[in-house]
Write a protein that holds these residues in place. Structure first.
Motif, PDB file in Angstrom:
ATOM      1  N   VAL A   1      12.005  73.854  50.823  1.00 17.52           N
ATOM      2  CA  VAL A   1      12.682  72.915  51.729  1.00 17.52           C
ATOM      3  C   VAL A   1      13.215  73.668  52.949  1.00 17.52           C
ATOM      4  N   GLU A   2      13.785  74.831  52.725  1.00 17.89           N
ATOM      5  CA  GLU A   2      14.285  75.637  53.842  1.00 17.89           C
ATOM      6  C   GLU A   2      13.143  76.055  54.772  1.00 17.89           C
ATOM      7  N   ALA A   3      11.984  76.372  54.206  1.00 15.81           N
ATOM      8  CA  ALA A   3      10.818  76.734  55.021  1.00 15.81           C
ATOM      9  C   ALA A   3      10.352  75.538  55.845  1.00 15.81           C
ATOM     10  N   ARG A   4      10.379  74.367  55.260  1.00 18.27           N
ATOM     11  CA  ARG A   4       9.982  73.151  56.007  1.00 18.27           C
ATOM     12  C   ARG A   4      10.947  72.897  57.168  1.00 18.27           C
ATOM     13  N   ILE A   5      12.235  73.032  56.896  1.00 20.53           N
ATOM     14  CA  ILE A   5      13.242  72.831  57.947  1.00 20.53           C
ATOM     15  C   ILE A   5      13.063  73.864  59.054  1.00 20.53           C
ATOM     16  N   SER A   6      12.824  75.096  58.674  1.00 22.69           N
ATOM     17  CA  SER A   6      12.611  76.163  59.656  1.00 22.69           C
ATOM     18  C   SER A   6      11.385  75.862  60.522  1.00 22.69           C
ATOM     19  N   PHE A   7      10.306  75.443  59.879  1.00 21.01           N
ATOM     20  CA  PHE A   7       9.099  75.084  60.626  1.00 21.01           C
ATOM     21  C   PHE A   7       9.380  73.947  61.600  1.00 21.01           C
ATOM     22  N   LEU A   8      10.072  72.919  61.136  1.00 19.09           N
ATOM     23  CA  LEU A   8      10.372  71.767  61.998  1.00 19.09           C
ATOM     24  C   LEU A   8      11.267  72.166  63.174  1.00 19.09           C
TER      25      LEU A   8
END
Length: 111
Positions: free
Chosen positions: A92-99
């Protein structure tokens, strides 16, 4: 769909019939509708114009790209907010970082 297909074809003096023949199309009506924005071009047409006229796909569809960037940009913050409410796992943190990176890219291109 706004595009620059016709603009780039005209710069080379190729006729729409020439391009139709290169694509093994029976007639040029489909290409004509695509060039006028009445029909969305398929991938074969998009890639053909890209290769023939040595222009990026992003440039061929410059106006459409701006619309898509705005649409994605408008929806990034609500998605980040939704993800932030979840259990903050590594994924989830990786998705937020990507976004967030995507948001920065969009803002730098289209503000």
């Amino acid at each position: 769909m706004q595009n620059l297909l016709r603009t780039y074809r005209k710069k080379t003096e190729l006729s729409i019939e020439d391009v139709s023949q290169l694509l093994s199309m029976q007639d040029s009506s489909t290409l004509s509708r695509c060039e006028r924005g009445c029909r969305k071009p398929n991938l074969e047409i998009i890639f053909t114009y890209h290769l023939l006229f040595e222009v990026s796909i992003e440039k061929l569809f410059e106006n459409e790209m701006k619309i898509i960037y705005r649409k994605i940009g408008k929806n990034i913050d609500p998605l980040i907010e939704e993800l932030s409410k979840q259990n903050l796992t590594r994924k989830v943190e990786a998705r937020i970082s990507f976004l967030n990176s995507l948001k920065d890219l969009i803002n730098s291109k289209y503000e």
